[in-house]
Design a protein around this motif. Structure first.
Motif, mmCIF file in Angstrom:
data_model
loop_
_atom_site.group_PDB
_atom_site.id
_atom_site.type_symbol
_atom_site.label_atom_id
_atom_site.label_comp_id
_atom_site.label_asym_id
_atom_site.label_seq_id
_atom_site.Cartn_x
_atom_site.Cartn_y
_atom_site.Cartn_z
ATOM 1 N N TYR A 224 -1.445 10.737 -4.132
ATOM 2 C CA TYR A 224 -1.744 9.407 -5.161
ATOM 3 C C TYR A 224 -1.819 8.286 -4.243
ATOM 4 C CZ TYR A 224 -0.657 12.721 -9.011
ATOM 5 O OH TYR A 224 -0.443 13.793 -9.453
ATOM 6 N N LYS A 225 -1.671 8.257 -2.750
ATOM 7 C CA LYS A 225 -1.463 7.190 -2.121
ATOM 8 C C LYS A 225 -2.880 6.418 -1.968
ATOM 9 C CE LYS A 225 2.370 8.006 0.870
ATOM 10 N NZ LYS A 225 3.199 6.788 0.640
ATOM 11 N N MET A 226 -3.896 7.245 -2.170
ATOM 12 C CA MET A 226 -5.163 6.369 -2.112
ATOM 13 C C MET A 226 -6.095 6.277 -3.652
ATOM 14 S SD MET A 226 -5.259 5.602 0.832
ATOM 15 C CE MET A 226 -6.964 4.728 0.942
ATOM 16 N N SER A 227 -5.094 6.362 -4.613
ATOM 17 C CA SER A 227 -5.714 6.163 -5.916
ATOM 18 C C SER A 227 -5.667 4.768 -6.331
ATOM 19 C CB SER A 227 -4.723 6.962 -6.930
ATOM 20 O OG SER A 227 -3.284 6.019 -6.828
ATOM 21 N N ALA A 228 -6.499 4.150 -7.225
ATOM 22 C CA ALA A 228 -6.619 2.673 -7.499
ATOM 23 C C ALA A 228 -5.361 2.072 -7.691
ATOM 24 C CB ALA A 228 -7.600 2.768 -8.685
ATOM 25 N N PRO A 229 -5.242 0.700 -7.441
ATOM 26 C CA PRO A 229 -3.956 0.074 -7.938
ATOM 27 C C PRO A 229 -4.097 -0.128 -9.404
ATOM 28 C CG PRO A 229 -5.031 -0.722 -5.959
ATOM 29 C CD PRO A 229 -6.043 0.343 -6.593
ATOM 30 N N TRP B 210 5.564 -3.255 -13.529
ATOM 31 C CA TRP B 210 5.270 -1.836 -12.720
ATOM 32 C C TRP B 210 3.984 -1.901 -12.086
ATOM 33 C CZ3 TRP B 210 8.479 2.680 -13.835
ATOM 34 C CH2 TRP B 210 7.958 3.823 -13.062
ATOM 35 N N MET B 211 4.024 -2.374 -10.869
ATOM 36 C CA MET B 211 2.908 -2.520 -9.856
ATOM 37 C C MET B 211 2.601 -1.147 -9.153
ATOM 38 S SD MET B 211 1.553 -5.172 -7.011
ATOM 39 C CE MET B 211 2.440 -4.397 -5.732
ATOM 40 N N THR B 212 1.243 -0.407 -9.309
ATOM 41 C CA THR B 212 1.280 0.641 -8.453
ATOM 42 C C THR B 212 0.272 0.190 -7.231
ATOM 43 O OG1 THR B 212 1.359 2.166 -10.140
ATOM 44 C CG2 THR B 212 0.123 3.048 -8.523
ATOM 45 N N ALA B 213 0.735 0.088 -6.089
ATOM 46 C CA ALA B 213 -0.161 -0.344 -4.944
ATOM 47 C C ALA B 213 -1.096 0.498 -4.377
ATOM 48 C CB ALA B 213 0.797 -0.955 -3.821
ATOM 49 N N ALA B 214 -0.705 1.583 -4.307
ATOM 50 C CA ALA B 214 -1.662 2.849 -4.042
ATOM 51 C C ALA B 214 -2.344 2.444 -2.674
ATOM 52 C CB ALA B 214 -2.374 3.299 -5.316
ATOM 53 N N SER B 215 -3.762 2.519 -2.970
ATOM 54 C CA SER B 215 -4.874 2.381 -1.957
ATOM 55 C C SER B 215 -4.439 1.205 -1.232
ATOM 56 C CB SER B 215 -6.183 2.657 -2.312
ATOM 57 O OG SER B 215 -6.563 1.792 -3.368
ATOM 58 N N ARG C 278 0.859 -1.266 -0.104
ATOM 59 C CA ARG C 278 -0.108 0.072 -0.068
ATOM 60 C C ARG C 278 0.911 1.338 0.062
ATOM 61 N NH1 ARG C 278 -4.136 2.034 4.647
ATOM 62 N NH2 ARG C 278 -5.090 3.699 3.408
ATOM 63 N N GLY C 279 0.598 2.135 -0.824
ATOM 64 C CA GLY C 279 1.031 3.302 -0.637
ATOM 65 C C GLY C 279 2.555 3.754 -1.598
ATOM 66 N N PHE C 280 2.923 2.644 -2.313
ATOM 67 C CA PHE C 280 4.021 2.767 -3.090
ATOM 68 C C PHE C 280 3.943 1.931 -4.407
ATOM 69 C CE2 PHE C 280 4.771 -0.630 -0.042
ATOM 70 C CZ PHE C 280 5.252 -1.584 -0.919
ATOM 71 N N GLU C 281 4.911 2.189 -5.392
ATOM 72 C CA GLU C 281 4.944 1.301 -6.421
ATOM 73 C C GLU C 281 6.253 0.239 -6.337
ATOM 74 O OE1 GLU C 281 3.410 3.941 -9.909
ATOM 75 O OE2 GLU C 281 5.162 5.036 -8.990
#
Length: 171
Positions: free
Chosen positions: A130-135, A93-98, A61-64
């Motif tokens: 961007y931390k709470m954006s969609a993965p 490239w995985m965006t974990a985000a929320s 969560r919160g990072f890529e």
């Protein structure tokens, strides 16, 4: 300054890594921001197996996470229904985000045959906005990543993200 690598350790049973960020000398997280972690899996031979090696389901969560494959093949599946396989020269490239649950492991054909495995994974902290954006997940094969030749035959740059000398990266 040349920094020797730390002793390797296993992440799951499929990634024999040496950690450079944050555990290398003087490379604490504050100094290296926005980079959270850098693990390097130096060339390592994995014998053939019927059960792919790797890391089971775990949260981020919160990072890529940015994974570059040099040798071998890595598979990815996540709770958003995303999946992909990258081979030599590929990038995941995985965006974990929320938040996302995912697993990564040796691709089944690579596991069945065994062979040399080499990769690097970088974790990049997302800005607060961007931390709470969609993965999301992006997988790129070697042919998807543009290459810029350096002047004087000094080498080349693979443009994964951003822009270099007018060439836009794949991500």
């Amino acid at each position: 300054l040349v920094i020797p690598p730390r002793n390797p350790h296993f992440v799951g049973d499929g990634f024999r890594v040496q950690n450079f960020i944050p555990s290398a000398y003087g490379l604490d997280m504050q100094r290296m921001s926005p980079f959270i972690m850098l693990d390097y899996n130096a060339p390592f031979h994995f014998p053939a197996t019927d059960t792919p090696r790797g890391v089971g389901v775990h949260p981020h969560r919160g990072f890529e996470t940015v994974t570059l494959a040099y040798q071998g093949s890595v598979a990815h599946h996540d709770s958003g229904g995303n999946h992909g396989i990258i081979g030599p020269g590929g990038v995941q490239w995985m965006t974990a985000a929320s938040g996302v649950l995912h697993k990564e492991y040796h691709e089944s054909e690579f596991a069945r045959k065994g062979g040399m495995f080499q990769m690097v994974q970088l974790w990049v902290n997302l800005p607060a906005a961007y931390k709470m954006s969609a993965p999301k997940y992006q997988g790129f094969s070697e042919k998807d990543i543009p290459t810029v030749q350096l002047e004087g035959a000094m080498g080349h740059v693979k443009v994964v993200a951003g822009e270099y000398k007018g060439t836009q990266g794949a991500a």
